[in-house]
Design an enzyme around this catalytic site. Structure first.
Site, PDB file in Angstrom:
ATOM      1  N   HIS A  37       0.845  -1.205   0.000  1.00 20.60           N
ATOM      2  CA  HIS A  37       0.000   0.000   0.000  1.00 20.60           C
ATOM      3  C   HIS A  37       0.878   1.254   0.000  1.00 20.60           C
ATOM      4  CE1 HIS A  37      -2.948  -2.790   2.095  1.00 20.60           C
ATOM      5  NE2 HIS A  37      -3.651  -2.339   1.093  1.00 20.60           N
ATOM      6  N   LYS A 151      -1.742  -6.973  -7.892  1.00 24.76           N
ATOM      7  CA  LYS A 151      -2.010  -8.275  -7.267  1.00 24.76           C
ATOM      8  C   LYS A 151      -3.472  -8.659  -7.518  1.00 24.76           C
ATOM      9  CE  LYS A 151      -2.476  -9.312  -2.832  1.00 24.76           C
ATOM     10  NZ  LYS A 151      -3.675 -10.179  -2.828  1.00 24.76           N
ATOM     11  N   ARG A 189      -3.916 -10.042   4.272  1.00 21.25           N
ATOM     12  CA  ARG A 189      -4.271 -11.331   4.879  1.00 21.25           C
ATOM     13  C   ARG A 189      -3.044 -12.099   5.366  1.00 21.25           C
ATOM     14  NH1 ARG A 189      -8.244 -10.777   0.878  1.00 21.25           N
ATOM     15  NH2 ARG A 189     -10.352 -11.087   1.680  1.00 21.25           N
TER      16      ARG A 189
END
Ligand code: PAF
Length: 282
Positions: A37, A151, A189
């Protein structure tokens, strides 16, 4: 750093920036921020006068209710991390109500069939949820430019399609996948991976890289079969799908065509954590 929870307040801030002639970048996220990010944030800072980062765990894109409940929520840590990039970011961290009002439902979209492939097959309704939230966020933030990681390559393709279909005046910038040293694609995750699964996870990228080499000389069918057998023999990781597809249509390849770019896409269960990754093949 301003953390804003209400769209009315955010809109005022944005109006002010726009009245000063500033260009606005936007990085939408679901929080639990990581270096991937941050690389989007960094790029957005370099390319715009001002930046909004949204942090919102969007309920309508979760087809698995357990995944929604256990999705990491780390707002304070996220804000601290964003501060390392710049103190000038406007963080929009709305409540579900601020976004959806009383009706937490998604719009049913037709993204020219892109929504039914790969992730769409295994996560019914997921892309309706993504389309709904991204369109709504674009309407609230009205950015000049928005940044998305590769991704989620299919998500990126769908957002580009949505922008085209609805003439949304925003330019979409795809950003390369960031990986851990082990090769594991960065994802919010990953923090939930149990140690043995974390240790096993580099197998995913290793297999993608070998499939790329094999794709140079072998048929797509042979490469797919090879990957499937590799995962069948793996003691921990469970393959959900491995697909080689045309990067534009996301159509699964039958036979290799000249002048066509292909990408390999994979979804894997590491215990109860679902990991996705992809790699350009040519
Ligand atoms: O990629 C994500 O984190 C989410 O799907 C997005 C684009 C922020 C929409 O909720």
């Amino acid at each position: 750093m301003k953390v804003i929870t209400e769209k009315s307040e955010l809109k005022k801030e944005i109006e002010l920036l726009k009245s000063q002639g500033k260009t606005l970048g936007f990085v939408p996220t679901m929080g639990a921020l990581h270096k991937g990010h941050l690389s989007l944030v960094q790029r957005a800072i370099e390319e715009n006068d001002a930046l909004v980062v949204s942090i919102f765990v969007n309920p309508t894109q979760f087809n698995n209710p357990d995944d929604l409940v256990t999705y990491p929520r780390t707002l304070e840590r996220d804000v601290t991390l964003l501060q390392t990039a710049s103190n000038d970011i406007l963080v929009y961290a709305p409540t579900v109500e601020d976004i959806y009002g009383e009706h937490v439902v998604s719009v049913n979209y037709d993204f020219d069939g892109l929504e039914h492939k790969m992730e769409g097959k295994f996560r019914p309704g997921h892309f309706d949820g993504v389309g709904t939230i991204v369109k709504r966020l674009f309407e609230i933030v009205t950015p000049n430019t928005a940044y998305f990681g590769e991704k989620d390559f299919q998500q990126l393709a769908i957002i580009k399609k949505m922008v085209e279909m609805y003439n949304v005046p925003v330019s979409i910038v795809p950003c390369e996948i960031l990986r851990e040293d082990s090769g594991l694609a960065m994802s919010s995750r990953n923090v939930r991976l149990k140690p043995e699964y974390l240790e096993a996870s580099p197998f995913i990228y290793e297999t993608l890289k070998t499939s790329k080499i094999k794709f140079g000389t072998e048929s797509a069918k042979d490469v797919v079969e090879w990957v499937e057998s590799e995962f069948k023999n793996h003691p921990l990781l469970e393959l959900e799908y491995f697909v080689i597809a045309d990067v534009d249509t996301l159509e699964t390849i039958e036979n290799k065509k000249e002048n066509t770019l292909y990408r390999a896409f994979v979804a894997v269960y590491a215990d109860d954590i679902r990991l996705i990754d992809n790699l350009a093949l040519n």
